[in-house]
Design a protein around this motif. Structure first.
Motif, PDB file in Angstrom:
ATOM      1  N   SER A 144       0.834  -1.208   0.000  1.00 51.63           N
ATOM      2  CA  SER A 144       0.000   0.000   0.000  1.00 51.63           C
ATOM      3  C   SER A 144       0.868   1.257   0.000  1.00 51.63           C
ATOM      4  N   ALA A 145       1.939   1.243   0.790  1.00 51.35           N
ATOM      5  CA  ALA A 145       2.828   2.401   0.859  1.00 51.35           C
ATOM      6  C   ALA A 145       3.554   2.610  -0.464  1.00 51.35           C
ATOM      7  N   PHE A 146       3.935   1.532  -1.141  1.00 49.10           N
ATOM      8  CA  PHE A 146       4.584   1.654  -2.448  1.00 49.10           C
ATOM      9  C   PHE A 146       3.683   2.416  -3.423  1.00 49.10           C
ATOM     10  N   TYR A 147       2.431   1.992  -3.514  1.00 48.20           N
ATOM     11  CA  TYR A 147       1.518   2.611  -4.483  1.00 48.20           C
ATOM     12  C   TYR A 147       1.180   4.057  -4.099  1.00 48.20           C
ATOM     13  N   LYS A 148       0.985   4.310  -2.818  1.00 48.62           N
ATOM     14  CA  LYS A 148       0.684   5.678  -2.378  1.00 48.62           C
ATOM     15  C   LYS A 148       1.857   6.614  -2.668  1.00 48.62           C
ATOM     16  N   THR A 149       3.068   6.133  -2.414  1.00 46.09           N
ATOM     17  CA  THR A 149       4.248   6.966  -2.672  1.00 46.09           C
ATOM     18  C   THR A 149       4.444   7.145  -4.173  1.00 46.09           C
TER      19      THR A 149
END
Length: 232
Positions: A144-149
């Motif tokens: 999730s953090a990969f895609y948000k960043t």
């Protein structure tokens, strides 16, 4: 025979005569002895660091999972403004449980821009030996953090590109205006044209015959003053 010089050492070699230094060195054997002592200290320091790494991992693993999250920290020079975008900006991904966290990996902006690169990192997260000890919950918050960043970097890059293009367009427009003004001032007939146009407008909008109480004539006079300043 030249007399042997005495040197002192306190982290740096210094010439004879410095007072208050801890160790006097006369021979290469003295140097070897100090090197052995330093290597022993370095070994002890490395052992202490290894113990701390193990303890840090243990503290993280034993922390409750209820507050599990991923924090992303952009590493940048404090003198660089927030609106500036660089392909080499680095983003650190931390898994966090309460007050305990561990660094998972760091990615540059140019990697985060590319969807295929993000998918490749996720594949590594799911398959590689390096990440085999991650729990499903940890993998989930990391993905999730990969895609948000990724989305954040894309938006930041787009905003920076637009700002850069706007500045370029403004600079180009100002340059074109300067060229047009220069051509305008160099025209030998321009003053006569301005005066003739002013007289025609003054005759049409004179306060004595206009119903706007001289408002339009005031605007005409202000425009004439501006043109006179540009032509002088």
């Amino acid at each position: 025979m030249k007399e042997t010089e005495n040197y002192h050492f306190n982290g740096n070699l210094r010439e004879k005569g410095n007072n208050g230094l801890e160790t006097e060195i006369r021979t290469t054997g003295d140097c070897d002895k100090l090197l052995d002592e330093l290597e022993l200290k370095e070994e002890r320091l490395n052992d202490q660091k290894a113990e701390l790494y193990i303890l840090r991992q243990k503290l993280y693993d034993e922390a409750p999972d209820g507050d599990l999250r991923c924090e992303v920290v952009e590493q940048k020079d404090e003198n660089i403004p927030d609106w500036y975008y660089s392909d080499l900006a680095q983003y650190d991904f931390y898994l966090v449980k309460g007050e305990n966290k561990k660094l998972i990996l760091s990615l540059e902006a140019y990697i985060l821009e590319d969807t295929k690169s993000i998918e490749s990192r996720i594949e590594q997260l799911n398959c590689s030996y390096e990440y085999k000890d991650f729990t499903p919950e940890e993998k989930k918050v990391l993905i999730s953090a990969f895609y948000k960043t990724h989305e954040l970097v894309i938006k930041k890059k787009a905003a920076f590109d637009k700002l850069r293009q706007d500045v370029h367009n403004q600079t180009q427009e100002e340059g074109n205006n300067q060229i047009a003004l220069k051509d305008f001032k160099m025209n030998p007939d321009v003053k006569e044209i301005v005066n003739a146009g002013y007289k025609a407008l003054a005759k049409k909008y004179h306060p004595d015959i206009s119903s706007d109480y001289g408002q339009r004539m005031q605007e005409i006079n202000e425009a004439k003053d501006l043109l006179d300043k540009l032509l002088n």
